[in-house]
Motif scaffolding. Structure first.
Motif, PDB file in Angstrom:
ATOM      1  N   PHE A 147      -7.259  79.997  -0.717  1.00  0.00           N
ATOM      2  CA  PHE A 147      -6.797  79.815   0.648  1.00  0.00           C
ATOM      3  C   PHE A 147      -8.005  79.775   1.574  1.00  0.00           C
ATOM      4  N   THR A 148      -8.002  78.854   2.552  1.00  0.00           N
ATOM      5  CA  THR A 148      -9.076  78.792   3.534  1.00  0.00           C
ATOM      6  C   THR A 148      -8.491  78.706   4.936  1.00  0.00           C
ATOM      7  N   GLY A 149      -9.191  79.295   5.909  1.00  0.00           N
ATOM      8  CA  GLY A 149      -8.781  79.248   7.305  1.00  0.00           C
ATOM      9  C   GLY A 149      -9.839  78.555   8.137  1.00  0.00           C
ATOM     10  N   ALA A 169      -5.447  87.343   4.777  1.00  0.00           N
ATOM     11  CA  ALA A 169      -5.213  88.400   3.784  1.00  0.00           C
ATOM     12  C   ALA A 169      -4.117  87.912   2.841  1.00  0.00           C
ATOM     13  N   PHE A 170      -4.249  88.254   1.574  1.00  0.00           N
ATOM     14  CA  PHE A 170      -3.279  87.817   0.576  1.00  0.00           C
ATOM     15  C   PHE A 170      -2.882  89.010  -0.280  1.00  0.00           C
ATOM     16  N   TRP A 171      -1.565  89.118  -0.525  1.00  0.00           N
ATOM     17  CA  TRP A 171      -1.048  90.220  -1.346  1.00  0.00           C
ATOM     18  C   TRP A 171      -0.099  89.665  -2.389  1.00  0.00           C
ATOM     19  N   ASP A 172      -0.249  90.161  -3.617  1.00  0.00           N
ATOM     20  CA  ASP A 172       0.567  89.748  -4.747  1.00  0.00           C
ATOM     21  C   ASP A 172       1.075  91.010  -5.432  1.00  0.00           C
ATOM     22  N   ARG A 173       2.403  91.150  -5.523  1.00  0.00           N
ATOM     23  CA  ARG A 173       2.974  92.358  -6.121  1.00  0.00           C
ATOM     24  C   ARG A 173       2.448  92.595  -7.540  1.00  0.00           C
ATOM     25  N   GLU A 174       2.297  91.531  -8.315  1.00  0.00           N
ATOM     26  CA  GLU A 174       1.821  91.673  -9.687  1.00  0.00           C
ATOM     27  C   GLU A 174       0.402  92.221  -9.745  1.00  0.00           C
ATOM     28  N   ASP A 226      -5.450  82.968  18.636  1.00  0.00           N
ATOM     29  CA  ASP A 226      -4.259  82.683  19.448  1.00  0.00           C
ATOM     30  C   ASP A 226      -3.393  83.915  19.680  1.00  0.00           C
ATOM     31  N   PHE A 227      -3.949  85.114  19.382  1.00  0.00           N
ATOM     32  CA  PHE A 227      -3.283  86.384  19.656  1.00  0.00           C
ATOM     33  C   PHE A 227      -1.993  86.574  18.852  1.00  0.00           C
ATOM     34  N   THR A 228      -1.889  85.929  17.713  1.00  0.00           N
ATOM     35  CA  THR A 228      -0.743  86.132  16.825  1.00  0.00           C
ATOM     36  C   THR A 228      -1.222  86.384  15.404  1.00  0.00           C
ATOM     37  N   ILE A 229      -0.396  87.103  14.660  1.00  0.00           N
ATOM     38  CA  ILE A 229      -0.572  87.271  13.217  1.00  0.00           C
ATOM     39  C   ILE A 229       0.667  86.673  12.573  1.00  0.00           C
ATOM     40  N   ARG A 230       0.479  85.799  11.619  1.00  0.00           N
ATOM     41  CA  ARG A 230       1.610  85.136  10.975  1.00  0.00           C
ATOM     42  C   ARG A 230       1.669  85.542   9.498  1.00  0.00           C
ATOM     43  N   LEU A 231       2.880  85.843   9.063  1.00  0.00           N
ATOM     44  CA  LEU A 231       3.136  86.179   7.668  1.00  0.00           C
ATOM     45  C   LEU A 231       3.892  85.021   7.032  1.00  0.00           C
ATOM     46  N   TRP A 232       3.374  84.554   5.885  1.00  0.00           N
ATOM     47  CA  TRP A 232       3.890  83.350   5.252  1.00  0.00           C
ATOM     48  C   TRP A 232       4.360  83.642   3.823  1.00  0.00           C
ATOM     49  N   MET A 256      13.821  94.470   5.503  1.00  0.00           N
ATOM     50  CA  MET A 256      13.297  93.204   5.016  1.00  0.00           C
ATOM     51  C   MET A 256      13.445  93.141   3.497  1.00  0.00           C
ATOM     52  N   PRO A 257      13.932  92.021   2.953  1.00  0.00           N
ATOM     53  CA  PRO A 257      14.082  91.924   1.498  1.00  0.00           C
ATOM     54  C   PRO A 257      12.734  92.012   0.792  1.00  0.00           C
ATOM     55  N   GLU A 258      12.787  92.425  -0.466  1.00  0.00           N
ATOM     56  CA  GLU A 258      11.551  92.577  -1.233  1.00  0.00           C
ATOM     57  C   GLU A 258      10.862  91.234  -1.399  1.00  0.00           C
ATOM     58  N   ILE A 259       9.557  91.226  -1.162  1.00  0.00           N
ATOM     59  CA  ILE A 259       8.756  90.003  -1.227  1.00  0.00           C
ATOM     60  C   ILE A 259       7.660  90.201  -2.257  1.00  0.00           C
ATOM     61  N   ASP A 260       7.419  89.184  -3.050  1.00  0.00           N
ATOM     62  CA  ASP A 260       6.416  89.295  -4.109  1.00  0.00           C
ATOM     63  C   ASP A 260       5.041  88.796  -3.693  1.00  0.00           C
ATOM     64  N   LEU A 261       4.992  87.869  -2.719  1.00  0.00           N
ATOM     65  CA  LEU A 261       3.731  87.290  -2.264  1.00  0.00           C
ATOM     66  C   LEU A 261       3.716  87.271  -0.743  1.00  0.00           C
ATOM     67  N   ILE A 262       2.598  87.664  -0.152  1.00  0.00           N
ATOM     68  CA  ILE A 262       2.446  87.594   1.300  1.00  0.00           C
ATOM     69  C   ILE A 262       1.082  86.985   1.624  1.00  0.00           C
ATOM     70  N   LEU A 263       1.092  85.988   2.486  1.00  0.00           N
ATOM     71  CA  LEU A 263      -0.130  85.436   3.055  1.00  0.00           C
ATOM     72  C   LEU A 263      -0.121  85.772   4.534  1.00  0.00           C
ATOM     73  N   ALA A 264      -1.134  86.495   5.008  1.00  0.00           N
ATOM     74  CA  ALA A 264      -1.259  86.838   6.427  1.00  0.00           C
ATOM     75  C   ALA A 264      -2.431  86.074   7.017  1.00  0.00           C
ATOM     76  N   THR A 265      -2.226  85.505   8.208  1.00  0.00           N
ATOM     77  CA  THR A 265      -3.262  84.703   8.858  1.00  0.00           C
ATOM     78  C   THR A 265      -3.346  85.073  10.328  1.00  0.00           C
ATOM     79  N   ALA A 266      -4.543  84.996  10.891  1.00  0.00           N
ATOM     80  CA  ALA A 266      -4.718  85.345  12.302  1.00  0.00           C
ATOM     81  C   ALA A 266      -6.040  84.782  12.810  1.00  0.00           C
ATOM     82  N   GLY A 267      -6.195  84.817  14.130  1.00  0.00           N
ATOM     83  CA  GLY A 267      -7.428  84.310  14.729  1.00  0.00           C
ATOM     84  C   GLY A 267      -7.434  84.478  16.228  1.00  0.00           C
TER      85      GLY A 267
END
Length: 316
Positions: free
Chosen positions: A270-272, A304-309, A14-20, A1-12
């Motif tokens: 961010f809100t869910g 969940a939110f991740w920022d490389r910086e 519906d039995f899935t986890i989505r990375l945005w 997977m190419p290097e990513i600087d920001l990741i937003l992960a969401t779940a609940g």
């Protein structure tokens, strides 16, 4: 997977986890989380692993790989696991659950290194910035801390039978303030720089219905809260722990707001929600969301939110 600087992960539910990709609202990966809803998410400090807590288990995924399968599963658990989080260096992770157990798990062996048994469900656990102390919020209204170095726990607040259960707790980045929100929408903020002498908390009614989440901004200047009243709110926080005037974030389609996470610069939230949508809000504008992330078929209860910086100066 190419290097990513920001990741937003969401779940609940519906039995899935989505990375945005947060900037353009593109879902670049979907992980199947069969057999259980997801109650809590956390991304490791290095951005390589994602932990998901569900019913009687925790799964850890390698989000740099293409596999759908977790590379570690912790399944020696009872009832719902309500909270999961990584230690900064990924030497261990922690969980809290409805069975009253808070556990510390060895990342190398998948074994439970130590555990603390309490007499009511543990609804929320957060790690102190010193990486050696856990704050706990319980269903019976108690707030306490567990010192892992000394292996002892102490009560901060006891509210047994008088108000309601603690739904979420948060500690700020400089470990001077601890917040808790209960199922009556009441927020309490303690000054915890000196754990041997914690003064009485500042108390504020922040939501008209059940409170669900609280979290401090990375710059420690504001506290976000969410609730069943279909709103997220941002409050200014003084050094004494007092809350200023709140700003309300809602829209016509929004339902219960289960979770919230700040961007690293503290400008965005961010809100869910139970409507299956994650929204990005500008903390200075409350009229409408800046971005929407719509793909889940049921309630989104964890973000969940991740920022490389942020690796160099911030860890929640």
């Amino acid at each position: 997977m190419p290097e990513i600087d920001l990741i937003l992960a969401t779940a609940g539910f519906d039995f899935t986890i989505r990375l945005w990709s947060p900037l353009n609202a593109t879902c670049f990966r979907t992980l199947l989380h069969r057999d259980s809803q997801v109650n809590s998410l956390d991304i490791s400090h290095d951005g390589k692993h994602l932990a998901a807590a569900g019913f009687e288990q925790v799964r850890v995924y390698d989000i740099t790989a293409s596999s759908q399968h977790p590379f570690i599963t912790y399944d020696k658990l009872n009832k719902n696991v309500t909270t999961v989080g990584f230690q900064r260096m990924k030497q261990w992770l922690y969980t809290g659950g409805e069975d009253g157990l808070t556990c510390v798990w060895d990342m190398r062996t998948s074994a439970c290194q130590r555990k603390l048994k309490l007499d009511s469900p543990v609804n929320s656990v957060v790690l102190h910035p010193n990486q050696s102390l856990l704050f706990l919020g319980q269903g019976n209204g108690m707030v306490s801390f567990w010192d892992l170095r000394m292996d002892k726990s102490e009560e901060i607040f006891s509210n047994k039978g008088r108000v309601g259960s603690v739904q979420s707790i948060a500690v700020n980045n400089i470990a001077t303030q601890l917040a808790a929100i209960d199922n009556k929408g009441m927020v309490r903020v303690w000054r915890v720089a000196d754990l041997s002498a914690i003064p009485a908390p500042f108390v504020e009614q922040c939501h008209e219905d059940r409170g669900l989440k609280c979290t401090f901004s990375p710059d420690c200047s504001t506290l976000a809260t969410t609730g069943a009243d279909t709103t997220a709110r941002i409050w200014g926080v003084t050094e004494e722990g007092e809350l200023g005037a709140g700003h309300v974030f809602t829209c016509p389609d929004q339902k219960w707001v289960w979770d919230a996470k700040f961007s690293t610069d503290s400008q965005f939230l961010f809100t869910g929600s139970s409507d299956g949508t994650v929204r990005l809000w500008d903390s200075l504008r409350t009229d409408s969301p800046k971005q929407e992330y719509a793909a889940h078929q049921r309630a989104v209860v964890s973000i969940a939110f991740w920022d490389r910086e942020a690796q160099t100066f911030y860890h929640e």
